[in-house]
Design an enzyme around this catalytic site. Structure first.
Site, PDB file in Angstrom:
ATOM      1  N   ALA A  57       0.845  -1.198   0.000  1.00 37.95           N
ATOM      2  CA  ALA A  57       0.000   0.000   0.000  1.00 37.95           C
ATOM      3  C   ALA A  57       0.885   1.256   0.000  1.00 37.95           C
ATOM      4  O   ALA A  57       1.995   1.248   0.533  1.00 37.95           O
ATOM      5  CB  ALA A  57      -0.911  -0.010   1.214  1.00 37.95           C
ATOM      6  N   ARG A 102       1.018   3.795   1.703  1.00 32.29           N
ATOM      7  CA  ARG A 102       1.469   4.316   2.993  1.00 32.29           C
ATOM      8  C   ARG A 102       2.688   3.554   3.536  1.00 32.29           C
ATOM      9  O   ARG A 102       3.298   3.979   4.511  1.00 32.29           O
ATOM     10  CB  ARG A 102       0.330   4.254   4.016  1.00 32.29           C
ATOM     11  CG  ARG A 102      -0.195   2.857   4.287  1.00 32.29           C
ATOM     12  CD  ARG A 102      -1.402   2.898   5.204  1.00 32.29           C
ATOM     13  NE  ARG A 102      -1.959   1.577   5.488  1.00 32.29           N
ATOM     14  CZ  ARG A 102      -2.827   0.954   4.720  1.00 32.29           C
ATOM     15  NH1 ARG A 102      -3.240   1.538   3.597  1.00 32.29           N
ATOM     16  NH2 ARG A 102      -3.294  -0.239   5.052  1.00 32.29           N
ATOM     17  N   TYR A 103       3.013   2.406   2.918  1.00 25.94           N
ATOM     18  CA  TYR A 103       4.121   1.598   3.412  1.00 25.94           C
ATOM     19  C   TYR A 103       5.400   1.728   2.579  1.00 25.94           C
ATOM     20  O   TYR A 103       6.448   1.266   3.011  1.00 25.94           O
ATOM     21  CB  TYR A 103       3.725   0.114   3.450  1.00 25.94           C
ATOM     22  CG  TYR A 103       2.597  -0.190   4.381  1.00 25.94           C
ATOM     23  CD1 TYR A 103       2.660   0.164   5.739  1.00 25.94           C
ATOM     24  CD2 TYR A 103       1.440  -0.824   3.917  1.00 25.94           C
ATOM     25  CE1 TYR A 103       1.606  -0.110   6.591  1.00 25.94           C
ATOM     26  CE2 TYR A 103       0.390  -1.107   4.770  1.00 25.94           C
ATOM     27  CZ  TYR A 103       0.474  -0.744   6.107  1.00 25.94           C
ATOM     28  OH  TYR A 103      -0.561  -1.018   6.958  1.00 25.94           O
ATOM     29  N   ILE A 104       5.301   2.294   1.388  1.00 26.78           N
ATOM     30  CA  ILE A 104       6.475   2.361   0.523  1.00 26.78           C
ATOM     31  C   ILE A 104       6.887   3.809   0.305  1.00 26.78           C
ATOM     32  O   ILE A 104       6.074   4.730   0.447  1.00 26.78           O
ATOM     33  CB  ILE A 104       6.212   1.672  -0.830  1.00 26.78           C
ATOM     34  CG1 ILE A 104       4.976   2.253  -1.513  1.00 26.78           C
ATOM     35  CG2 ILE A 104       6.061   0.168  -0.631  1.00 26.78           C
ATOM     36  CD1 ILE A 104       4.686   1.639  -2.876  1.00 26.78           C
TER      37      ILE A 104
END
Length: 884
Positions: free
Chosen positions: A122, A124-126
């Site tokens: 997602a 928001r994680y990368i």
């Protein structure tokens, strides 16, 4: 009253008039507006920078946020929404696609895997930031043309000033309204080399290079234009005897989709596998385990024929030029991109020159102003106008060497110089600064005068700084065409009901014919002289009294049919030989002359053109003296299936019996090896290996010291490490010189292939052992180049007659030590002359003599002599006896 009521009722039920509204105009305008929007703003990249609008806005947003550190992709997506009037999902997907190409975005975290098809984490994680390459080639605000964003709050670039053929490096795909685009990705370094060649006026060629690797046949690439085609294949090798390994996959597939296609082909019976093992991580590794007695070579071809291991890609170069879609080839795209880069470099140099000249101008003014103490002239001035006028008057005697007139802005800047700077002014340093600026100005002017050389140097610097690790991944090679019918697994059985005239796979109670596949064609012959080719099915009616059924092979010139038939009721009997190379499926062909009650008296199918001898028995009618005579099919020319044939007799035939099995009348098959595709062929492509009969074999020797012989099948795949491929002569020895690492010496050996069916290694099993030279000449010669040794004179080169040096021994023998001296190199020389007896010539001469003798004995009186020159055809014959 009644009249009024009736009138009211009429008004109440009176229908309103229909009003016709034409929507043609609205539809036309709206659809064209929509189509234009999708083409220009969504699907098709621009020629100037190679970006679609969403990609361009992502790059611009990343530049806005760039501070050298990674940013959350969710943050970048949100920032991009200031410029892009669509949802965050489309922006995020586009950004992941750019990041996976590893050119413009420096990624951190799980960005998915193009090999397995796994999605990225997602947003928001990368995290992401612009790569150094992107910062160098994409941006220059001074060259950028700006426009208002969709809501009018921000400025966004019309096009980015990209100084690189970015469109060809990344590739592009898009589906618009009424058209689409598919530009394939190309190699980074090859694009730079092509740009340099174009700048220097040289020709260049561009071919795609895919991030998934694999192999590609670009024969029909057509410069990436409409109508072109690229065939892409997985890289498949034989891991061991019963295992295949896929190490690279075709562009447009993933390991998941590839494995699914293999499993489906297995379920349909096209191929036969035991299991699949997927070990893919950073690199592809798919192991395909095969059942015993399944040919790996045929399975590899079947994988290409029936699975996604081979795909075909149709490129279509469509780009936006002047707000219009235009179809271009990749060569023209690169030329335009390179010319655009040249223009941008020129504009950068011109801007840099203007800035340097402006700096030189003000530095010179500043020096005049301070060195001549003109600032003292303003002490008595009371007004701003007076100050400007006083400075202007003070400068006039000293500004003749300046390159432009002094403006009021220049004078205002002089008044802004601080007293502290005036007091610490160093004339020497000021002069050095002016001279440095003059050197820079001269350098920029030199670059402008030699713009092409400057652009070439720019591209060379890009290659030096960023080209490492961007070597070509896709191997370009020619693909051989694979016939599906030759490599498909025979997954079902074919049966025949001869009397009723049915063939099919569902007739399990009837006569078994052969194993077959569901894509095979079947050729059938009936007793009344009819022939039909039909597709394998569960049950198909051919015609009553079927006399022969077999799998049909297209373009098969070696299967020869021998036939004797009666022409109508009471007619003459004819003999003919023919091949069936092509037919129309499900069409009935008459092999007789078409008369009613024609009948086949004798029929045989000969896979190698065998010509048997038959005995013809006539009915004892009237004054016939000779009621029995022999016919040799070798006397009959092979012609087309529609030929009438030669008369056997005008009398009534009682029966025909096989007297003698035939031998092939075809010449030995000539086989060639085509190095471009590493395959055998009979079409004359490549190097002629020789003429092969049924028992002849090929000798193969590989670089790792393995020798084997094989039957020359056209489906055989050959190892890249192969060093010798030739027709095997059992009497011809193999000579080899190899390195024995344990004793640190070269050894020489000569041996014969004693076990043709066995693959044997003839050098040491040590991992550092290697084959230096190998020869199949009778008297091979080698040159030994000795190395230098301390304290000894250089030993001169020596010629070695290997046949005299060592006798022929077993293949497992170690051989004789070559020398104790240090050897630098060993070269094969031209062999000593040897006259080899040509066994084929002797055999042909004997055969001709035998045939000439037999001709006199066998030739019947009534046989026409129009077939004297018969050549052709070979192997086992099937016969059928019919009584009239």
């Amino acid at each position: 009253m009644e009249e009024n009521q009736e009138g009211a009722q009429e008004e109440q039920f009176e229908q309103p008039k229909e009003e016709l509204i034409r929507v043609t105009g609205m539809y036309k305008d709206w659809f064209l507006d929509y189509a234009s929007y999708v083409i220009l703003e969504r699907a098709v990249p621009a020629i100037e920078d190679g970006f679609k609008p969403v990609q361009r806005r992502i790059m611009h947003s990343m530049k806005d946020l760039d501070d050298g550190r990674y940013n959350k992709v969710a943050n970048i997506v949100g920032h991009t929404m200031q410029y892009h009037p669509h949802g965050d999902a489309s922006i995020g997907d586009a950004m992941v696609q750019i990041g996976q190409k590893d050119i413009l975005i420096d990624t951190q975290g799980n960005w998915g895997n193009i090999l397995t098809g796994d999605r990225a984490a997602a947003p928001r994680y990368i995290e992401a930031r612009l790569s150094k390459f992107a910062l160098e080639v994409l941006f220059n605000p001074k060259l950028t043309e700006w426009q208002l964003s969709y809501d009018g709050r921000k400025n966004e670039p019309v096009n980015l000033p990209v100084k690189f053929p970015m469109l060809l490096a990344q590739g592009a795909e898009g589906i618009a309204v009424g058209l689409s685009t598919r530009v394939l990705p190309h190699n980074f370094n090859e694009l730079i080399d092509a740009s340099i060649k174009h700048l220097r006026g040289k020709r260049f060629k561009l071919f795609p290079d895919f991030p998934t690797g694999g192999e590609a046949d670009i024969t029909d690439y057509n410069d990436g234009m409409r109508g072109g085609r690229v065939r892409v294949r997985a890289k498949i090798s034989q891991y061991d005897k019963n295992t295949l390994a896929i190490t690279e996959i075709p562009y447009g597939t993933t390991t998941t989709s590839l494995i699914d296609s293999i499993l489906k082909a297995n379920d349909k019976g096209k191929i036969k596998i035991k299991r699949i093992e997927d070990n893919t991580a950073a690199e592809v590794e798919i192991l395909i385990h095969l059942p015993t007695n399944i040919s790996p070579d045929k399975t590899i071809d079947a994988l290409f024929a029936f699975t996604q291991c081979e795909n075909s890609i149709s490129p279509l170069g469509c780009v936006i030029i002047d707000n219009k879609p235009v179809f271009l080839g990749v060569s023209e795209i690169l030329r335009r991109s390179t010319d655009h880069t040249l223009h941008l470099l020129k504009r950068e140099l011109e801007i840099s020159l203007d800035e340097l000249e402006e700096q030189w101008h003000f530095s010179s003014l500043e020096r005049i102003f301070i060195e001549n103490r003109i600032y003292r002239d303003i002490e008595e001035e009371e007004t701003w106008e007076g100050v400007i006028r006083a400075i202007d008057e003070g400068l006039k005697p000293h500004i003749k060497h300046l390159k432009r007139a002094v403006t009021e802005e220049d004078i205002v800047r002089l008044t802004e110089i601080r007293i502290k700077r005036i007091s610490k002014f160093d004339i020497d340093k000021a002069q050095q600064k002016i001279e440095a600026l003059e050197d820079q100005i001269a350098k920029v002017k030199h670059h402008l005068d030699n713009l092409v050389d400057f652009a070439v140097a720019y591209f060379e610097k890009l290659k030096k700084d960023y080209g490492k690790g961007k070597e070509r991944k896709t191997e370009l090679r020619l693909f051989e065409d694979i016939e599906a019918t030759k490599v498909v697994i025979r997954n079902t059985k074919l049966y025949v009901n001869r009397k009723e005239g049915f063939v099919g796979t569902a007739l399990k109670k009837d006569e078994y014919v052969t194993d077959c596949s569901d894509i095979d064609d079947v050729i059938c012959f009936t007793a009344d002289g009819k022939m039909m080719v039909t597709k394998v099915d569960s049950k198909t009616f051919i015609g009553k009294d079927i006399i022969h059924v077999a799998i049909f092979k297209k373009k098969d010139k070696r299967t020869i049919y021998n036939m004797i038939y009666r022409d109508g009721k009471g007619g003459s009997t004819y003999i003919k030989r023919f091949a069936v190379t092509s037919v129309t499926r499900d069409r009935e062909y008459d092999l007789t002359q078409g008369k009613k009650d024609s009948k086949v008296m004798y029929f045989s199918s000969n896979p190698n053109g065998e010509a048997e001898v038959v005995t013809v028995f006539l009915r004892q009618v009237g004054s016939i003296r000779k009621v029995k005579f022999d016919m040799d099919f070798a006397d009959i020319l092979i012609k087309g299936r529609n030929v009438k044939g030669n008369i056997v007799t005008k009398y009534s035939v009682k029966r025909i019996e096989l007297k003698e099995e035939g031998v092939s009348t075809l010449k030995p098959r000539r086989i060639w090896f085509d190095e471009t595709v590493n395959r055998l062929n009979v079409d004359g492509r490549g190097e002629l290996l020789g003429e092969f009969k049924g028992e002849d074999r090929l000798l193969i020797i590989t670089q790792d010291g393995v020798a084997k012989t094989i039957v020359p099948e056209l489906t055989t795949r050959f190892d890249e490490e192969m060093v010798i491929l030739e027709k095997w002569n059992p009497k011809k020895p193999v000579s080899a010189i190899y390195w024995e690492p344990e004793k640190e010496r070269y050894y020489v050996k000569r041996f014969l292939i004693e076990h043709p069916e066995k693959e044997e290694k003839f050098i040491s099993d040590h991992e550092k052992s290697f084959l230096e030279v190998v020869s199949t000449d009778y008297y091979p010669m080698a040159e030994i180049v000795y190395g230098k040794q301390r304290g000894k004179d250089q030993r001169p080169n020596e010629e070695l007659n290997i046949e005299e040096f060592i006798a022929i021994k077993g293949i497992k023998a170690q051989g004789n030590q070559l020398t104790t001296e240090k050897v630098k190199q060993i070269n094969l020389l031209d062999p000593m002359p040897f006259e080899e007896e040509d066994e084929n010539d002797e055999e042909e001469q004997e055969m001709q003599e035998d045939e000439a003798t037999l001709d006199e004995k066998r030739r019947p009186e009534k046989l026409k002599d129009e077939n004297k020159d018969s050549l052709s055809s070979s192997s086992e014959s099937q016969t059928k006896l019919f009584d009239e």
